[in-house]
Scaffold this active site. Structure first.
Site, PDB file in Angstrom:
ATOM      1  N   ILE A 169       0.839  -1.188   0.000  1.00  0.00           N
ATOM      2  CA  ILE A 169       0.000   0.000   0.000  1.00  0.00           C
ATOM      3  C   ILE A 169       0.881   1.247   0.000  1.00  0.00           C
ATOM      4  CG2 ILE A 169      -0.202  -0.059   2.536  1.00  0.00           C
ATOM      5  CD1 ILE A 169      -3.065   1.064   2.225  1.00  0.00           C
ATOM      6  N   CYS A 170       0.381   2.309  -0.628  1.00  0.00           N
ATOM      7  CA  CYS A 170       1.033   3.614  -0.617  1.00  0.00           C
ATOM      8  C   CYS A 170       2.426   3.537  -1.244  1.00  0.00           C
ATOM      9  CB  CYS A 170       1.066   4.144   0.817  1.00  0.00           C
ATOM     10  SG  CYS A 170       1.607   5.862   0.999  1.00  0.00           S
ATOM     11  N   GLY A 171       3.424   4.090  -0.593  1.00  0.00           N
ATOM     12  CA  GLY A 171       4.765   4.157  -1.167  1.00  0.00           C
ATOM     13  C   GLY A 171       5.385   2.816  -1.458  1.00  0.00           C
TER      14      GLY A 171
END
Length: 207
Positions: free
Chosen positions: A105-107
């Protein structure tokens, strides 16, 4: 017979780890019979983005895909400020090659993109041009959705990806991939925690 590796999820932890992004995922895995173990670059403590201090259960070089049901990677500033977290992306490659799922998730999605793991898999992230900036070759497989599961080839590890604003959808995809809930309860779980639909609670309780 279910082995311990079938019920153990590994959560990668590192400085500035975005602790809110996997709260739903790890809490409900733990409530459904999974053991969640934390993995750091070393066993030295790390500090999350929220200021919490975490002592990893094991170091990355101790992690083996055959001992795990899932590797979870969250966002952190380190994904965008150098190669310090690249070893976790390489570990994700080892998991997927071994047929063990990965959830990012995300970065962390950018880390997987740099590792080449999104070139041939359906995926999502915060926004398409965030991943495009990594120079990866998977732009055609980007899906504009809250969270995406690529089931992988036959016998291969599935991959869940999501952007930073979708921790509930991220958890939903993880639960679906691992079979934590059947389809009816998974839909109810999402309606309860994403939409605050109180009627979904009765479905989750089996009533």
């Amino acid at each position: 017979m279910t082995s311990s590796s079938d019920r153990t999820a590994h959560l990668a932890v590192y400085d500035t780890f975005a602790d809110w992004e996997t709260g739903h995922t790890t809490a409900h895995l733990a409530q459904n019979g999974y053991t969640v173990r934390t993995v750091g670059l070393t066993r030295e403590p790390v500090t999350t983005m929220g200021g919490l201090r975490i002592q990893p259960d094991l170091a990355l070089d101790e992690l083996r895909p055959q001992d795990s049901a899932l590797l979870i990677l969250t966002g952190a500033s380190g994904w965008d400020t150098g190669d310090g977290l690249a070893p976790f992306a390489r570990a994700a490659r080892g998991f997927l090659d071994a047929g063990v799922p990965v959830a990012a998730i995300c970065g962390a999605t950018a880390g997987l993109a740099r590792e080449g793991l999104l070139d041939d898999r359906a995926h999502t992230s915060a926004i398409s041009f965030y991943l495009a900036a990594t120079g990866y070759a998977g732009g055609a497989r980007y899906v504009d959705a809250d969270a995406v599961t690529d089931g992988g080839a036959a016998g291969g590890g599935g991959l869940v990806t999501a952007g930073p604003t979708e921790p509930v959808a991220f958890a939903r995809e993880v639960f679906g991939l691992l079979g934590v809930y059947d389809a009816k309860k998974l839909d109810a779980w999402y309606r309860l925690f994403h939409d605050s639909d109180a009627s979904a609670y009765e479905v989750l309780q089996g009533e």
